[in-house]
Design a protein around this motif. Sequence first.
Motif, mmCIF file in Angstrom:
data_model
loop_
_atom_site.group_PDB
_atom_site.id
_atom_site.type_symbol
_atom_site.label_atom_id
_atom_site.label_comp_id
_atom_site.label_asym_id
_atom_site.label_seq_id
_atom_site.Cartn_x
_atom_site.Cartn_y
_atom_site.Cartn_z
ATOM 1 N N GLY A 182 -51.492 -0.274 33.569
ATOM 2 C CA GLY A 182 -50.379 -0.395 32.972
ATOM 3 C C GLY A 182 -49.779 -1.792 32.587
ATOM 4 N N SER A 183 -48.548 -1.950 32.277
ATOM 5 C CA SER A 183 -47.823 -2.857 31.703
ATOM 6 C C SER A 183 -46.430 -3.197 32.248
ATOM 7 N N PRO A 184 -45.660 -4.127 31.870
ATOM 8 C CA PRO A 184 -44.336 -4.288 32.428
ATOM 9 C C PRO A 184 -43.485 -3.422 31.951
ATOM 10 N N GLY A 185 -42.581 -3.120 32.406
ATOM 11 C CA GLY A 185 -41.594 -2.144 31.837
ATOM 12 C C GLY A 185 -41.692 -0.706 32.513
ATOM 13 N N GLN A 186 -43.187 -0.293 32.831
ATOM 14 C CA GLN A 186 -43.257 0.850 33.413
ATOM 15 C C GLN A 186 -43.042 0.938 34.944
ATOM 16 N N PRO A 187 -42.577 2.322 35.367
ATOM 17 C CA PRO A 187 -42.536 2.389 36.802
ATOM 18 C C PRO A 187 -43.720 1.863 37.628
ATOM 19 N N VAL A 188 -43.448 1.279 38.824
ATOM 20 C CA VAL A 188 -44.477 0.609 39.608
ATOM 21 C C VAL A 188 -44.888 1.271 40.857
ATOM 22 N N VAL A 189 -46.059 1.286 40.726
ATOM 23 C CA VAL A 189 -47.212 2.009 41.987
ATOM 24 C C VAL A 189 -47.870 0.946 42.681
ATOM 25 N N ILE A 190 -47.598 0.552 43.989
ATOM 26 C CA ILE A 190 -48.544 -0.017 44.763
ATOM 27 C C ILE A 190 -49.324 0.589 45.304
ATOM 28 N N VAL A 191 -50.613 0.035 45.198
ATOM 29 C CA VAL A 191 -51.918 1.010 45.952
ATOM 30 C C VAL A 191 -52.513 0.030 46.949
ATOM 31 N N GLY A 192 -52.965 0.355 48.345
ATOM 32 C CA GLY A 192 -53.396 -0.245 49.087
ATOM 33 C C GLY A 192 -55.063 0.140 49.648
ATOM 34 N N PRO A 193 -55.718 -0.768 50.152
ATOM 35 C CA PRO A 193 -56.993 -0.491 50.323
ATOM 36 C C PRO A 193 -57.373 -0.086 51.717
ATOM 37 N N SER A 194 -58.629 0.520 51.900
ATOM 38 C CA SER A 194 -59.254 0.972 53.251
ATOM 39 C C SER A 194 -59.744 -0.485 53.799
ATOM 40 N N LEU A 195 -59.885 -0.617 54.920
ATOM 41 C CA LEU A 195 -60.477 -1.516 55.937
ATOM 42 C C LEU A 195 -62.060 -1.418 55.202
#
Length: 262
Positions: free
Chosen positions: A13-26
Amino acid sequence: MAPPEIALTLLAGSPGQPVVIVGPSLGTRVERLWSTAAGLLSGYRVIGWDLPGHGRSAPVTRPYDTQELAGAVLRAVDAAVGVDLPLRYAGDSFGGCVGLQLIVDHPERFEAAAILCSGAKIATAEVWRQRVDLVCREGLRPVQGASAQRWFGERVLAQPNDESRAVVEELADIDALSYCHACAALGVFDVRDRLSAIQVPLLAIAGSDDLVTTAEQNRELVRHTPGASFELLPGVGHLAPLEDPAATVALLEKHFAKESSR
């Protein structure tokens, strides 16, 4: 004491789009775990974060808890995208625990959240103490050797691919002390008594083959969380975004779109 330093990676994606934060597994790098899924998550700016001592995040030399880690993640995100944008969150395993911590501590920042192969408490404190003791004695090699059976469903175990092999190989690159501190944080993490107060729309996704965070445990979490929903991914183990990115993204897109339309 300085908080953990959390590094972010733009996955799609790029600036201006809705933001999704994703997180990792240990034990995983967020880029390995989420890159394919992020590329399929159309119309969103997808930003991943790495656990301390994993991927691009600096190692830590002192203990921390999940609340402190969640705060560090949110500060890093705020610095990158600003404090005015509504956020969506999706995290696998420990990344899901951090997501739950974020929506109970900072609900005003999140439009919707999803946890994948995760829970309000994962295993017992004794299980995590045993993992720490093992790594202190023998390093990460024994953990790496057992990771495929712990991480993958029968489909991937029967037919490993380049991504599943790589995520196992990369576990050896993680800072062992940081890994132990992450285990200790998981040992004390428990937000079961806060589920009833969650106001952020929550989706819990489980893998049918996941022996670490089972489907029934996720159904129980949903039963105690107002308005939460549950989805099951057949043939998937503990790393849903890597094992079945297309099915994972289909569920996330439906969840995020539904909440955006309200």
